[in-house]
Write an enzyme that holds these catalytic residues in place. Structure first.
Site, PDB file in Angstrom:
ATOM      1  N   ARG A  15      -0.163   5.228   0.338  1.00  0.00           N
ATOM      2  CA  ARG A  15      -0.028   5.833  -0.995  1.00  0.00           C
ATOM      3  C   ARG A  15       1.107   5.216  -1.795  1.00  0.00           C
ATOM      4  O   ARG A  15       0.960   4.898  -2.974  1.00  0.00           O
ATOM      5  CB  ARG A  15       0.215   7.347  -0.843  1.00  0.00           C
ATOM      6  N   ILE A  16       2.280   5.052  -1.159  1.00  0.00           N
ATOM      7  CA  ILE A  16       3.425   4.523  -1.890  1.00  0.00           C
ATOM      8  C   ILE A  16       3.209   3.054  -2.231  1.00  0.00           C
ATOM      9  O   ILE A  16       3.487   2.613  -3.356  1.00  0.00           O
ATOM     10  CB  ILE A  16       4.724   4.723  -1.088  1.00  0.00           C
ATOM     11  N   GLU A  66      22.177   6.173   9.274  1.00  0.00           N
ATOM     12  CA  GLU A  66      22.470   6.986   8.087  1.00  0.00           C
ATOM     13  C   GLU A  66      23.183   8.277   8.498  1.00  0.00           C
ATOM     14  O   GLU A  66      22.686   8.983   9.373  1.00  0.00           O
ATOM     15  CB  GLU A  66      21.177   7.301   7.337  1.00  0.00           C
ATOM     16  N   HIS A 106      19.497   6.808   0.148  1.00  0.00           N
ATOM     17  CA  HIS A 106      18.249   7.421   0.622  1.00  0.00           C
ATOM     18  C   HIS A 106      17.766   8.506  -0.350  1.00  0.00           C
ATOM     19  O   HIS A 106      17.515   9.649   0.035  1.00  0.00           O
ATOM     20  CB  HIS A 106      18.438   8.014   2.025  1.00  0.00           C
ATOM     21  N   CYS A 156       6.011   0.445   5.010  1.00  0.00           N
ATOM     22  CA  CYS A 156       5.309   0.715   6.260  1.00  0.00           C
ATOM     23  C   CYS A 156       6.141   1.641   7.138  1.00  0.00           C
ATOM     24  O   CYS A 156       7.357   1.763   6.967  1.00  0.00           O
ATOM     25  CB  CYS A 156       5.013  -0.595   6.996  1.00  0.00           C
ATOM     26  N   PRO A 157       5.498   2.331   8.090  1.00  0.00           N
ATOM     27  CA  PRO A 157       6.249   3.220   8.985  1.00  0.00           C
ATOM     28  C   PRO A 157       7.082   2.425   9.974  1.00  0.00           C
ATOM     29  O   PRO A 157       6.831   1.237  10.219  1.00  0.00           O
ATOM     30  CB  PRO A 157       5.146   4.007   9.693  1.00  0.00           C
ATOM     31  N   SER A 183      11.689   2.313   2.496  1.00  0.00           N
ATOM     32  CA  SER A 183      10.880   2.919   3.556  1.00  0.00           C
ATOM     33  C   SER A 183      11.751   3.418   4.706  1.00  0.00           C
ATOM     34  O   SER A 183      12.133   4.583   4.734  1.00  0.00           O
ATOM     35  CB  SER A 183       9.838   1.914   4.050  1.00  0.00           C
ATOM     36  N   ARG A 184      12.076   2.545   5.651  1.00  0.00           N
ATOM     37  CA  ARG A 184      12.906   2.896   6.801  1.00  0.00           C
ATOM     38  C   ARG A 184      13.904   1.773   7.056  1.00  0.00           C
ATOM     39  O   ARG A 184      13.542   0.594   7.065  1.00  0.00           O
ATOM     40  CB  ARG A 184      12.053   3.136   8.054  1.00  0.00           C
TER      41      ARG A 184
END
Length: 230
Positions: free
Chosen positions: A68-69, A177, A196, A119-120, A147-148
């Site tokens: 989606r993003i 973080e 973030h 992506c995850p 993302s990450r």
């Protein structure tokens, strides 16, 4: 049953991604600070610029992770006149997105003017962007990560920025973080870091709370919402 909160922050994250890119290419903040210091008042000409200003039209946006993003970022990038390419994967129906060029990962890395990560984080994607990948990027390219954090090897990114191997980076996430004080990215040139907040617009947080309420109410009423498994 386990329930899932849908992507409440899609628009927010996509907007932050493009905001980081616009700041890297237009330097609005830096020029505003310059004006406030009096540089414009002392300037002999009607205008000046302290950094190269880069148009997005005609540049290629490489999107890694076309959920989606990623799709929302693609839409915004195309609105700026950018070409969009993404990694060809079996899980994506490429025919539904004829506006996207589907390429292999190596080609995307080498040919994109901007690489944006959506992506995850999995064992396969940890340090997806590492020293070798950064070395393959254009020296004029920008890297974006909303993302990450661990998708990117921060030490390798800092080295690439310091050595001029890529033009800049905009990141909203870090490996740890809150980040450590010794992170090399603090000293890296052309590196924008936000805390973030890609998910944190007021509208996105309201959607999150409403979805949580809806999930709980559905559970109590026996009409389950957003069920992942039974």
């Amino acid at each position: 049953p386990v329930t899932n909160i849908p992507a409440y922050g899609t628009r927010s994250a996509a907007q932050m991604t493009m905001a980081l890119l616009l700041e890297l290419t237009q330097r609005v903040g830096a020029h505003s600070e310059s004006v406030m210091r009096g540089d414009w008042m002392r300037c002999p000409d009607f205008c000046y610029w302290q950094h190269p200003l880069i148009e997005l039209e005609g540049l290629t946006m490489g999107i890694i992770g076309f959920g989606r993003i990623g799709q929302a970022v693609a839409s915004m990038a195309r609105a700026f006149g950018m070409k969009v390419q993404s990694v060809a994967r079996d899980s994506i129906n490429q025919e539904e997105h004829p506006e996207v060029d589907w390429v292999e990962f190596d080609e995307l890395t080498a040919t994109s003017d901007v690489i944006s990560l959506h992506c995850p984080l999995t064992p396969e994607t940890q340090y997806l962007i590492n020293e070798a990948r950064l070395r393959c990027m254009k020296s004029s390219a920008f890297l974006l990560n909303t993302s990450r954090g661990p998708l990117v090897d921060e030490r390798a990114l800092a080295d690439a920025l310091m050595d001029g191997k890529i033009a800049g980076a905009g990141i909203d996430v870090m490996e740890v973080e809150p980040p450590r004080s010794e992170s090399l990215l603090y000293q890296a040139p052309n590196c924008l870091i936000t805390p973030h907040i890609a998910w944190a617009t007021s509208a996105a947080r309201k959607r999150l709370l409403q979805m949580a309420v809806t999930n709980l109410k559905g559970y109590l009423d026996g009409s389950l919402k957003n069920v992942v498994n039974l």
